[in-house]
Design an enzyme around this catalytic site. Structure first.
Site, PDB file in Angstrom:
ATOM      1  CE1 TYR A   1     -13.191   2.801  -8.427  1.00 12.63           C
ATOM      2  CE2 TYR A   1     -15.355   2.550  -8.989  1.00 12.63           C
ATOM      3  CZ  TYR A   1     -14.424   2.191  -8.436  1.00 12.63           C
ATOM      4  OH  TYR A   1     -14.677   0.886  -7.452  1.00 12.63           O
TER       5      TYR A   1
ATOM      6  CG  ASP B   1      -2.087   0.682   1.113  1.00 12.83           C
ATOM      7  OD1 ASP B   1      -2.062   2.060   0.837  1.00 12.83           O
ATOM      8  OD2 ASP B   1      -3.301   0.292   1.168  1.00 12.83           O
TER       9      ASP B   1
END
Length: 249
Positions: free
Chosen positions: A151, A36
């Site tokens: 998106y 991450d």
């Protein structure tokens, strides 16, 4: 779903669906390489899972970073059996509101990041007889939605990669599938309730799912781990909705 001895990679593992997936993979016996950009979140996960996990801080839009993520699996366990391409960002904006810079940022993380994760995972899997990849797409990667001009198309990348790579690498023992979650109660989605119009949006989305509620990250994680497991050995190229019936309407 016993994954004892398997080595897995989960991108975007510091929160939401990625965090739930990393936890479940560890619980089923897999070693987890958790990655991450959120270093603090990864540290918390490492403290929770202990010897079952190693963490790599990095950006999935960077080839060098993704190579380090995949390389960590080889360094730690000598192989990579499962890759979960989950990392992504979720802006909500119409095409009028979306700037070219917004588009490039979403495509860099959600599109390019998905491509790089699959690419470098497959390169490693080819060396030891195959593996399983699960891409995290979305209902927005299967059907159109309002306010997701960047998106949604980025999630169509996830859906497209899944189908093409499944065909391309099936003969090499690599299965590629995807999940298409509905609206899931991640930390980001919960934050929407404090933003202008957010409560109304969440209420509308809950009503749009025939089960009458939003999903939980753990529910998506169960589907991901199933697709990554030997229980799904004859499944490849599938995009599994985990959406409370949203796409069935």
């Amino acid at each position: 779903m016993d994954l004892t001895g398997k080595t897995s990679l989960v991108t975007g593992a510091a929160g939401g669906i990625g965090l739930a997936t990393a936890r479940l993979l560890a619980r089923t016996g897999a070693f987890v390489v958790a990655t991450d950009v959120d270093e603090r979140g990864l540290a918390a996960l490492a403290a929770e899972l202990g010897a079952s996990v190693t963490t790599v801080t990095g950006d999935v839009s960077s080839p060098d970073d993704v190579r380090r993520m995949v390389g960590a699996a080889v360094t730690e366990r000598g192989r990579l059996d499962i890759a979960v391409a989950n990392a992504g960002i979720i802006p909500l904006s119409t095409v009028v509101e979306t700037s070219p810079e917004d588009w490039d940022r979403v495509m860099a993380v959600d599109g390019r990041g998905m491509f790089l994760t699959c690419k470098y995972a497959i390169e490693i899997m080819l060396g030891h007889g195959g593996g399983a990849i699960v891409c995290v797409s979305s209902i927005s990667g299967v059907a159109g939605q309002h306010g997701q001009a960047a998106y949604g198309p980025a999630k169509f990348v996830a859906t497209g990669l899944t189908k093409h790579l499944a065909v391309e690498w099936a003969a090499h023992g690599i299965r590629v599938n995807a999940v298409a979650p509905g609206t899931i109660r991640t930390a980001r989605v919960k934050e929407l309730g404090d933003e202008p119009g957010g409560r109304e949006y969440l209420a509308t989305m809950a009503a749009a799912h025939p089960l009458g509620r939003l999903g939980e990250p753990e529910e998506v994680a169960e589907a991901i781990v199933f697709l990554a497991s030997p229980a799904a050995s004859f499944i490849t190229g599938a995009v599994l909705p985990v959406d409370g019936g949203y796409l069935a309407r």
